[in-house]
Design an enzyme around this catalytic site. Sequence first.
Site, PDB file in Angstrom:
ATOM      1  N   CYS A   1       0.863  -1.181   0.000  1.00 24.83           N
ATOM      2  CA  CYS A   1       0.000   0.000   0.000  1.00 24.83           C
ATOM      3  C   CYS A   1       0.896   1.226   0.000  1.00 24.83           C
ATOM      4  CB  CYS A   1      -0.912  -0.017   1.226  1.00 24.83           C
ATOM      5  SG  CYS A   1      -1.944   1.466   1.370  1.00 24.83           S
TER       6      CYS A   1
ATOM      7  N   ASN B   1       0.228   4.540  -0.401  1.00 23.48           N
ATOM      8  CA  ASN B   1      -0.221   5.665   0.425  1.00 23.48           C
ATOM      9  C   ASN B   1      -0.044   5.360   1.902  1.00 23.48           C
ATOM     10  OD1 ASN B   1      -1.009   7.307  -1.739  1.00 23.48           O
ATOM     11  ND2 ASN B   1      -3.023   6.359  -1.850  1.00 23.48           N
TER      12      ASN B   1
ATOM     13  N   GLU C   1     -10.333  -0.136  -5.912  1.00 26.70           N
ATOM     14  CA  GLU C   1      -9.338  -0.857  -5.141  1.00 26.70           C
ATOM     15  C   GLU C   1      -9.910  -2.164  -4.607  1.00 26.70           C
ATOM     16  OE1 GLU C   1      -6.086   0.118  -1.606  1.00 26.70           O
ATOM     17  OE2 GLU C   1      -7.426   1.680  -2.344  1.00 26.70           O
ATOM     18  N   ARG C   2      -9.221  -3.222  -4.912  1.00 28.83           N
ATOM     19  CA  ARG C   2      -9.606  -4.549  -4.429  1.00 28.83           C
ATOM     20  C   ARG C   2      -9.741  -4.541  -2.908  1.00 28.83           C
ATOM     21  NH1 ARG C   2      -4.946  -9.083  -4.393  1.00 28.83           N
ATOM     22  NH2 ARG C   2      -4.041  -7.313  -3.282  1.00 28.83           N
TER      23      ARG C   2
ATOM     24  N   CYS D   1      -5.068   5.539  -4.612  1.00 29.73           N
ATOM     25  CA  CYS D   1      -4.376   4.287  -4.295  1.00 29.73           C
ATOM     26  C   CYS D   1      -2.933   4.474  -4.736  1.00 29.73           C
ATOM     27  CB  CYS D   1      -5.028   3.116  -5.027  1.00 29.73           C
ATOM     28  SG  CYS D   1      -4.103   1.560  -4.899  1.00 29.73           S
TER      29      CYS D   1
ATOM     30  N   THR E   1      -0.180   2.512  -4.981  1.00 32.48           N
ATOM     31  CA  THR E   1       0.401   1.603  -5.971  1.00 32.48           C
ATOM     32  C   THR E   1      -0.283   1.756  -7.326  1.00 32.48           C
ATOM     33  OG1 THR E   1      -1.030  -0.168  -5.133  1.00 32.48           O
ATOM     34  CG2 THR E   1       1.233  -0.092  -4.298  1.00 32.48           C
TER      35      THR E   1
END
Length: 330
Positions: free
Chosen positions: A82, A84, A222-223, A231, A233
């Site tokens: 992650c 962030n 986002e999953r 997000c 990444t």
Amino acid sequence: MRWNTVNIPFIKCHGSGNDFILIDEIEHPLNFTEKQREQLSLLLCNREEGIGSDGILFVLPSDQAEGQMRMFNSDGTEAEMCGNGLRCVARHMIEKTGNPDISIETKEAVLAVSRVEPIYPEIDTFSVAIEPVSFSVDSLPMNFAEPEAVDDNIPQISTKRTFTALSVPNPHIVTIVDEVDQEELLEVGQLANQVKDVFPNGVNVSFVKQLEKNKIFAQTYERGVGLTNACGTAMSASSLVSTILGSNDKDTPIVVINKGGLVHCVVKEHDGSHSISLQGNGTNVYQADVEVNESMDGYSLSKKHWFEEENKAYEQLQTYAARQIGGDAS
């Protein structure tokens, strides 16, 4: 670990509006079980009945780095990475150690993090390494006819878009669009996480619009979370794809505007391998204590101590970012 109630000090923080509950288990050893981490995420991240956040950042001791980050999504699943959240953990550990250049252990790699020049006035800015990066479909994993999917059709989720698949190291698919349609993104994101024969572990889906040279707008499904303000990444993956399929430059800061603000991403390539430097805020919103009961279906919250000055400074960045896309980021 069993208790009648447990008191958990935490910091509510965010990177680009992607918000988290940060729990420092170095300073406060709590010895959660894996099940308890999942239950805490489901209880506290709930935006209607809980504190409300996109996930929980557990900061743990590490024998390889200054600290370890584990990030659990609001649905109780653990993310491989992650970006962030890593900036928030970087800020926390840099301030804790007094060292501006440290390393943080993540699920997939030990990554360098540092305090860098502000991306906007009065915004403390942190740079985190996003790696390993792979275009192999096996790394997502993704069931596909070819070893890579670069600007390819995935008819199971969309007949009108082409996607590029990559892991950074969590799984992403990115498409370049003329305009970001949130309803379409929601539909494609939900579909992509339902077709387990294509994406057995789910996938993050990003729509990317080129604003100008080396400036893009990115929004992500986002999953484990759904549509998010940002997000980390995904913004990194989107920047990389924009250098491959678009006109953006490597080794140059790419400004990524998002619903929560903006970041800078620098894409680097060496001997055919890519890495990305993600630079942005790690803003503390407030700190408080939460007391959770043994069954983990109820809690009480102490008085919040707000970080008013840095919250006001970030509001100015958000206003600036919204103007870059005609207010669509508000």
